[in-house]
Design a protein around this motif. Structure first.
Motif, PDB file in Angstrom:
ATOM      1  N   GLY A   1       0.951  10.110 -15.655  1.00 56.98           N
ATOM      2  CA  GLY A   1       1.522  10.698 -14.459  1.00 56.98           C
ATOM      3  C   GLY A   1       0.552  11.674 -13.828  1.00 56.98           C
ATOM      4  N   ALA A   2       1.073  12.551 -12.970  1.00 56.88           N
ATOM      5  CA  ALA A   2       0.230  13.516 -12.266  1.00 56.88           C
ATOM      6  C   ALA A   2       0.983  14.822 -12.132  1.00 56.88           C
ATOM      7  N   SER A   3       0.548  15.852 -12.858  1.00 56.27           N
ATOM      8  CA  SER A   3       1.243  17.132 -12.856  1.00 56.27           C
ATOM      9  C   SER A   3       0.887  17.958 -11.637  1.00 56.27           C
ATOM     10  N   ALA A   4       1.847  18.767 -11.179  1.00 54.35           N
ATOM     11  CA  ALA A   4       1.624  19.657 -10.038  1.00 54.35           C
ATOM     12  C   ALA A   4       0.618  20.732 -10.418  1.00 54.35           C
TER      13      ALA A   4
ATOM     14  N   ASP B   1       6.483  16.822 -14.136  1.00 51.14           N
ATOM     15  CA  ASP B   1       5.311  16.720 -13.266  1.00 51.14           C
ATOM     16  C   ASP B   1       5.404  17.622 -12.042  1.00 51.14           C
ATOM     17  N   SER B   2       6.611  17.925 -11.598  1.00 51.48           N
ATOM     18  CA  SER B   2       6.757  18.827 -10.448  1.00 51.48           C
ATOM     19  C   SER B   2       6.580  20.285 -10.836  1.00 51.48           C
ATOM     20  N   GLY B   3       6.491  20.560 -12.130  1.00 52.23           N
ATOM     21  CA  GLY B   3       6.361  21.932 -12.608  1.00 52.23           C
ATOM     22  C   GLY B   3       7.684  22.663 -12.711  1.00 52.23           C
TER      23      GLY B   3
ATOM     24  N   THR C   1       5.778  17.378  -1.808  1.00 58.89           N
ATOM     25  CA  THR C   1       4.377  17.782  -1.667  1.00 58.89           C
ATOM     26  C   THR C   1       3.745  18.118  -3.019  1.00 58.89           C
ATOM     27  N   ARG C   2       4.548  18.403  -4.033  1.00 56.90           N
ATOM     28  CA  ARG C   2       4.000  18.760  -5.336  1.00 56.90           C
ATOM     29  C   ARG C   2       3.685  17.535  -6.182  1.00 56.90           C
ATOM     30  N   LEU C   3       4.408  16.471  -5.938  1.00 58.97           N
ATOM     31  CA  LEU C   3       4.203  15.258  -6.721  1.00 58.97           C
ATOM     32  C   LEU C   3       3.022  14.506  -6.126  1.00 58.97           C
ATOM     33  N   SER C   4       1.843  14.827  -6.618  1.00 64.09           N
ATOM     34  CA  SER C   4       0.612  14.331  -6.003  1.00 64.09           C
ATOM     35  C   SER C   4       0.449  12.826  -6.109  1.00 64.09           C
ATOM     36  N   ASN C   5       1.017  12.228  -7.131  1.00 62.74           N
ATOM     37  CA  ASN C   5       0.958  10.767  -7.265  1.00 62.74           C
ATOM     38  C   ASN C   5       2.335  10.311  -7.753  1.00 62.74           C
ATOM     39  N   LEU C   6       3.245  10.165  -6.788  1.00 59.94           N
ATOM     40  CA  LEU C   6       4.625   9.863  -7.115  1.00 59.94           C
ATOM     41  C   LEU C   6       4.745   8.544  -7.878  1.00 59.94           C
ATOM     42  N   LYS C   7       3.978   7.555  -7.485  1.00 57.23           N
ATOM     43  CA  LYS C   7       4.055   6.253  -8.138  1.00 57.23           C
ATOM     44  C   LYS C   7       3.693   6.367  -9.618  1.00 57.23           C
ATOM     45  N   ARG C   8       2.607   7.070  -9.903  1.00 55.07           N
ATOM     46  CA  ARG C   8       2.187   7.221 -11.291  1.00 55.07           C
ATOM     47  C   ARG C   8       3.225   7.966 -12.119  1.00 55.07           C
ATOM     48  N   SER C   9       3.804   9.013 -11.548  1.00 54.88           N
ATOM     49  CA  SER C   9       4.821   9.784 -12.260  1.00 54.88           C
ATOM     50  C   SER C   9       6.067   8.943 -12.512  1.00 54.88           C
ATOM     51  N   MET C  10       6.476   8.183 -11.517  1.00 53.91           N
ATOM     52  CA  MET C  10       7.678   7.363 -11.671  1.00 53.91           C
ATOM     53  C   MET C  10       7.440   6.213 -12.646  1.00 53.91           C
ATOM     54  N   ASP C  11       6.263   5.632 -12.600  1.00 56.08           N
ATOM     55  CA  ASP C  11       5.932   4.579 -13.563  1.00 56.08           C
ATOM     56  C   ASP C  11       5.975   5.120 -14.988  1.00 56.08           C
ATOM     57  N   ALA C  12       5.405   6.312 -15.181  1.00 52.27           N
ATOM     58  CA  ALA C  12       5.398   6.911 -16.515  1.00 52.27           C
ATOM     59  C   ALA C  12       6.817   7.216 -16.985  1.00 52.27           C
TER      60      ALA C  12
END
Length: 482
Positions: free
Chosen positions: A244-247, A77-79, A319-330
């Motif tokens: 999640g949320a990709s950069a 997700d951080s690219g 700053t790149r992880l726009s939705n850290l919670k969603r990424s970590m949950d995934a």
């Protein structure tokens, strides 16, 4: 009848798993078939053998599944995975398409990124660089297998792959078991694989063969067939790749590779410096399970390394992880199904090992000429081949025969570190058979079929790994572990 039950149970497990049935259902069902033929009580086999075996594996290794999947998802997700792959393929250029893909896969997987995260990021880039070089697309799966599923998984010392962690509690070893032999095996695998890719490219060029025609449509990460094969083969639920949320853009190369460097450095420090110096006598107390440091040191090292890498990743790419919670949950969710699938295979192995007829199998394996190293290599090879899973086959072998090999090692003065390295390399050879979930999924992603690409996978994945295993056994027998 008991031996027939074992054969039928394995046939049921392998046959239906290849057709896409869930291992969560197949393993207990196959275990009960074996128990019934062996005249064992079914409910007791389920609750007193299957479940303790499965739960024991989960208790030991779930932190590694959880942290590994979390780290892989955040790297995606951080690219960072894309940035590493793009930089390496650009630097090496189209003229070195295959080595570029191999190197990119090796860097990210040795740094702790889950295999299927790497596949879904690397395949599009591999297609681009192979197309630019006009290199046959059919060689792409072989290049990716070589970079992600051979020497970085089983040979390189310190690898955070779950396969390298599984023998540690059995043999009291660390991720850096027999580092010299591991490096030697890695050289054999990499050199052999690259030599074949170079030869295959040259032969294709002489024949006037280019990139290839119309590609098959690649499946999505959440495709049910891909997901089922992935969770059986490795440690990431591909359905979570779509969440999640990709950069929006990729980071620079140094920022992308920094978390991988943290994983490697912390793993090394924990294994060789920190843990050997701590007083862990408290583990012997009943409230800590009456354990020793050697029982847990390997898992602690890898867990600490992945946790430190995840923390560094979040700090660097906040700053790149726009939705850290969603990424970590995934990432957390991605660990559950693979962990439970392997646990189910371990429970199956526990039931089989408890059958009276299993004594015949054990004796046949242990009586193989060549001593404990050869028989251990044969056991892990066969079980990994049957299950189509290096981690599943390795765990079944060690759950059933691990204590026996520890006794044999003491009797024959064999270093447990040598057992560790032989077992891990052995699990990563014949697991790459046509029914392996990673192979099937990768071929689909690359738009290739078994007929056109599997032969090259054998030549870069199986042949060099078997050669490396033979070298490690030969050298280890003469010189011991180093």
């Amino acid at each position: 009848m008991g031996f027939l039950g074992i054969v039928l149970a394995l046939a049921l497990l392998v046959g239906l798993a290849f057709r896409g049935w869930s291992v969560l259902l197949l393993a207990p069902a196959a275990a009960l078939v074996a128990a019934a033929f062996g005249g064992e009580p079914l409910l007791a086999s389920l609750t007193q053998r299957f479940m303790p075996g499965a739960a024991g594996f989960l208790a030991q290794f779930f932190p590694l599944f959880l942290l590994g999947a979390l780290f892989g998802k955040l790297m995606d997700d951080s690219g960072s995975v894309a940035a590493i792959a793009q930089t390496l393929t650009q630097r090496l250029g189209a003229r070195r398409a295959a080595p570029a893909v191999v190197l990119a896969g090796a860097v990210v997987t040795y740094g702790g990124v889950s295999l299927f995260v790497a596949f879904f990021v690397l395949v599009p880039m591999a297609k681009a660089v192979f197309r630019a070089a006009d290199t046959p697309r059919r060689l792409m799966p072989a290049a990716l297998i070589l970079g992600t599923s051979t020497f970085t998984m089983t040979a390189l010392p310190g690898s955070p792959a779950i396969q390298n962690a599984i023998p540690m509690p059995f043999f009291g070893t660390t991720p850096y078991a027999a580092p010299g032999l591991g490096l030697l095996a890695a050289v054999v695998m990499l050199a052999g694989g690259l030599a074949w890719l170079t030869y295959a490219q040259g032969r294709a060029r002489k024949a006037g063969e280019g990139y290839g025609g119309v590609e098959r449509q690649a499946p999505a990460a959440g495709d049910p067939d891909v997901r089922e094969r992935a969770v059986t083969a490795r440690d990431f639920d591909t359905a979570e790749l779509e969440r999640g949320a990709s950069a929006a853009s990729a980071p620079g190369f140094l920022a992308a590779v920094a978390p991988l460097a943290v994983v490697i450095a912390v793993n090394l420090a924990m294994s060789l410096v920190v843990l050997p110096r701590i007083d862990a006598s408290f583990l012997a107390e009943p409230r800590w399970g009456g354990a020793t440091l050697s029982d847990v040191a390997g898992v602690w090292s890898v867990a600490a390394a992945l946790a430190a890498g995840t923390a560094a990743l979040v700090a660097i790419h906040w700053t790149r992880l726009s939705n850290l919670k969603r990424s970590m949950d995934a990432g957390a969710n991605a660990s559950v199904l693979p962990a439970l699938s392997v646990c189910s295979l371990v429970g199956f192995g526990a039931v089989i090992a408890g059958l009276p007829a299993f004594g015949l199998v054990r004796d046949a394996v242990l009586d193989l000429p060549g001593g404990p190293l050869v028989s251990l290599a044969a056991a892990t090879n066969v079980l990994a081949a049957l299950t189509g899973s290096a981690s599943g086959g390795l765990t079944i072998a060690l759950e059933a025969l691990g204590p026996t090999y520890v006794d044999l090692a003491a009797r024959h003065a064999v270093d447990p570190a040598l057992l560790h390295r032989v077992a891990v390399i052995g699990s990563g050879t014949l697991d790459i058979l046509p029914h392996n979930g990673a192979v099937v999924s990768l071929l689909a992603l690359c738009g290739c079929g078994h007929k056109e690409s599997y032969g090259d996978i054998v030549m870069v994945g199986i042949v060099p790994s078997v050669a490396a295993l033979a070298v490690v056994i030969a050298v280890g027998t003469v010189a011991g572990a180093f």
